[in-house]
Scaffold this active site. Structure first.
Site, PDB file in Angstrom:
ATOM      1  N   GLN A 101      25.235 -37.764 -60.554  1.00 22.12           N
ATOM      2  CA  GLN A 101      26.498 -37.128 -60.197  1.00 22.12           C
ATOM      3  C   GLN A 101      26.261 -36.157 -59.043  1.00 22.12           C
ATOM      4  O   GLN A 101      25.429 -35.250 -59.133  1.00 22.12           O
ATOM      5  CB  GLN A 101      27.142 -36.385 -61.359  1.00 22.12           C
ATOM      6  CG  GLN A 101      28.579 -35.987 -61.012  1.00 22.12           C
ATOM      7  CD  GLN A 101      29.262 -35.148 -62.067  1.00 22.12           C
ATOM      8  OE1 GLN A 101      28.825 -34.055 -62.364  1.00 22.12           O
ATOM      9  NE2 GLN A 101      30.358 -35.664 -62.615  1.00 22.12           N
ATOM     10  N   TYR A 119      36.280 -28.079 -58.760  1.00 19.32           N
ATOM     11  CA  TYR A 119      35.235 -27.901 -57.757  1.00 19.32           C
ATOM     12  C   TYR A 119      35.758 -28.336 -56.380  1.00 19.32           C
ATOM     13  O   TYR A 119      36.957 -28.540 -56.198  1.00 19.32           O
ATOM     14  CB  TYR A 119      33.966 -28.634 -58.183  1.00 19.32           C
ATOM     15  CG  TYR A 119      33.383 -28.058 -59.458  1.00 19.32           C
ATOM     16  CD1 TYR A 119      32.982 -26.725 -59.516  1.00 19.32           C
ATOM     17  CD2 TYR A 119      33.274 -28.813 -60.619  1.00 19.32           C
ATOM     18  CE1 TYR A 119      32.480 -26.164 -60.681  1.00 19.32           C
ATOM     19  CE2 TYR A 119      32.771 -28.274 -61.792  1.00 19.32           C
ATOM     20  CZ  TYR A 119      32.378 -26.940 -61.817  1.00 19.32           C
ATOM     21  OH  TYR A 119      31.887 -26.386 -62.978  1.00 19.32           O
ATOM     22  N   ARG A 124      34.617 -39.113 -60.414  1.00 19.74           N
ATOM     23  CA  ARG A 124      35.198 -38.478 -61.598  1.00 19.74           C
ATOM     24  C   ARG A 124      36.377 -37.617 -61.177  1.00 19.74           C
ATOM     25  O   ARG A 124      36.274 -36.853 -60.208  1.00 19.74           O
ATOM     26  CB  ARG A 124      34.150 -37.615 -62.306  1.00 19.74           C
ATOM     27  CG  ARG A 124      34.558 -37.190 -63.716  1.00 19.74           C
ATOM     28  CD  ARG A 124      33.521 -36.283 -64.342  1.00 19.74           C
ATOM     29  NE  ARG A 124      33.600 -36.325 -65.799  1.00 19.74           N
ATOM     30  CZ  ARG A 124      33.189 -35.326 -66.588  1.00 19.74           C
ATOM     31  NH1 ARG A 124      32.678 -34.223 -66.063  1.00 19.74           N
ATOM     32  NH2 ARG A 124      33.275 -35.432 -67.899  1.00 19.74           N
ATOM     33  N   GLY A 132      30.545 -36.485 -74.119  1.00 20.32           N
ATOM     34  CA  GLY A 132      29.758 -35.406 -73.553  1.00 20.32           C
ATOM     35  C   GLY A 132      28.955 -34.668 -74.605  1.00 20.32           C
ATOM     36  O   GLY A 132      27.809 -35.001 -74.894  1.00 20.32           O
ATOM     37  N   ARG A 133      29.584 -33.657 -75.227  1.00 19.85           N
ATOM     38  CA  ARG A 133      28.860 -32.788 -76.165  1.00 19.85           C
ATOM     39  C   ARG A 133      28.195 -33.566 -77.298  1.00 19.85           C
ATOM     40  O   ARG A 133      27.130 -33.160 -77.785  1.00 19.85           O
ATOM     41  CB  ARG A 133      29.809 -31.730 -76.736  1.00 19.85           C
ATOM     42  CG  ARG A 133      30.219 -30.678 -75.727  1.00 19.85           C
ATOM     43  CD  ARG A 133      31.285 -29.768 -76.300  1.00 19.85           C
ATOM     44  NE  ARG A 133      30.782 -28.945 -77.382  1.00 19.85           N
ATOM     45  CZ  ARG A 133      30.271 -27.725 -77.229  1.00 19.85           C
ATOM     46  NH1 ARG A 133      30.203 -27.196 -76.010  1.00 19.85           N
ATOM     47  NH2 ARG A 133      29.850 -27.017 -78.261  1.00 19.85           N
TER      48      ARG A 133
END
Length: 388
Positions: free
Chosen positions: A98, A179, A226, A321-322
């Site tokens: 990424q 971002y 993404r 993810g987590r």
């Protein structure tokens, strides 16, 4: 009928199942933001994922926004990542890098020579970042000058090339979570009046230029992006027409025939339905005339939801993810419907092996020894017998 556990082709790459390990910032890079041998162990432990998206890696020193996050712009960093990709491939996995520019979500202590971070705007975000001193308010940015845009595109293009040199199977551009790319996309942040601001066609310009350059450099079949159309994280206020903006963005990306789009549905790490949004419209635009493009969904998916999404063709793959933090064997746990281990929040960011590479794989509880002559089924066989 297709299954969450079936293999799938995405671009020039193949995933052995439709479960994606989402990018997870863990702040464990070494000096000069070089990936370490411990990181190689961590990713190899999770190589049973259909494919892994690496933690976000800054494309330049200016792109850094958090302490001890890895880069992908120096020779030492490329060499460090090469150890990671070799470990994942050795475990039979697939991994993409990424690529990240945080824009204004940074602090002067993390910037070259203590300079201000850069963004589409000179307005400071109401957000915090992780520095050597802990969590601090982000610094006031300066707006990128028009003549600097080409340099940003070049940095992303070069980072994509570096990723391939480091042994990654492909790349994912981080266009989400407030971002740099979202700082250009959303009119709630972008207050420019030049060719990169104002109407939506101008605001999608930089992300489209970046993806076009990367496709030309390494091939669109090894590139994904993404997005997070409505999440408010990192002070990313809602765009005045989020649906129209992202519909246009997908229309502009469609001719490139990227390998995939990875979409965060709803609020990152929070409610999936906080803001009304038609994600299926985006998928149709991305995949129109491009059936090979894979649509990956993310955010709070349970096992049941993930299975349904793939089975019902609402998505091609599902990212977790987590759950991958504390369950290195997540694919097997999902396949067998085994319980998931909880995350230790105290060890998420920074540190060493504790809370990073020491999470164990699942061990089924031992049942009493069966009477002589009876076969006690294994966990896998028991599930098969239940016709799951």
């Amino acid at each position: 009928m297709r299954s969450l556990f079936d293999p799938v082709r995405f671009g020039s790459m193949t995933a052995r199942n439709r479960i994606v390990m989402a990018p997870l910032t863990r702040n464990r890079a070494g000096p000069q933001q070089v990936p370490t041998a411990l990181m190689a162990v961590y990713y190899a432990q999770r190589a049973s994922a259909g494919f892994i998206v690496s933690e976000a890696s800054q494309i330049s020193a200016q792109a850094q926004g958090y302490y001890d996050t890895p880069g992908i712009y120096s020779n030492a960093q490329i060499a460090g990542w090469r150890g990671v990709t070799a470990a994942v491939h050795g475990a039979g996995g697939t991994i993409v890098a990424q690529l990240w520019h945080v824009g204004r979500i940074s602090h002067v202590s993390l910037q070259p020579y203590g300079q201000a971070p850069v963004s589409s705007t000179a307005r400071r975000a109401r957000a915090q970042t992780f520095t050597a001193l802990g969590f601090e308010d982000v610094s006031t940015p300066r707006a990128l000058r028009l003549e600097e845009m080409r340099g940003i595109v070049t940095q992303f293009r070069q980072a994509a090339r570096h990723a391939i040199e480091a042994g990654f199977d492909g790349i994912e551009v981080h266009g989400a979570n407030g971002y740099l790319l979202e700082q250009f996309l959303r009119d709630s942040i972008n207050d420019r009046t030049d060719a990169y601001g104002g109407v939506a066609a101008n605001r999608v310009r930089l992300p489209v230029e970046i993806m076009t350059a990367i496709a030309a450099e390494i091939g669109a079949d090894r590139a994904g992006i993404r997005i997070s159309p409505v999440t408010p994280v990192n002070d990313a206020g809602q765009d005045s027409d989020a649906q129209g903006l992202f519909n246009l963005f997908m229309d502009r990306l469609n001719p490139l025939h990227l390998a995939y789009v990875h979409v965060i549905e709803g609020v990152t790490g929070g409610a999936r339905d906080a803001v009304a949004f038609d994600y299926s419209a985006l998928r149709q635009r991305f995949q129109s005339g491009h059936e090979g493009g894979v649509w990956i969904v993310n955010n709070g998916y349970s096992r049941r939801m993930a299975i349904a999404a793939v089975t019902n063709s609402a998505a091609d793959m599902v990212a977790f993810g987590r759950a991958f933090v504390s369950n290195p064997d997540l694919v097997n746990r999902l396949r067998r419907d085994e319980p998931l281990a909880a995350v230790d929040a105290e060890t998420l960011y920074g540190g060493g092996a504790a809370g990073y590479t020491d999470y164990p794989s699942y061990e089924a509880p031992q049942s009493p020894t069966p009477p002589h002559g009876m076969l006690r089924p294994t966990v896998q066989n028991a599930k098969e017998l239940s016709h799951e």
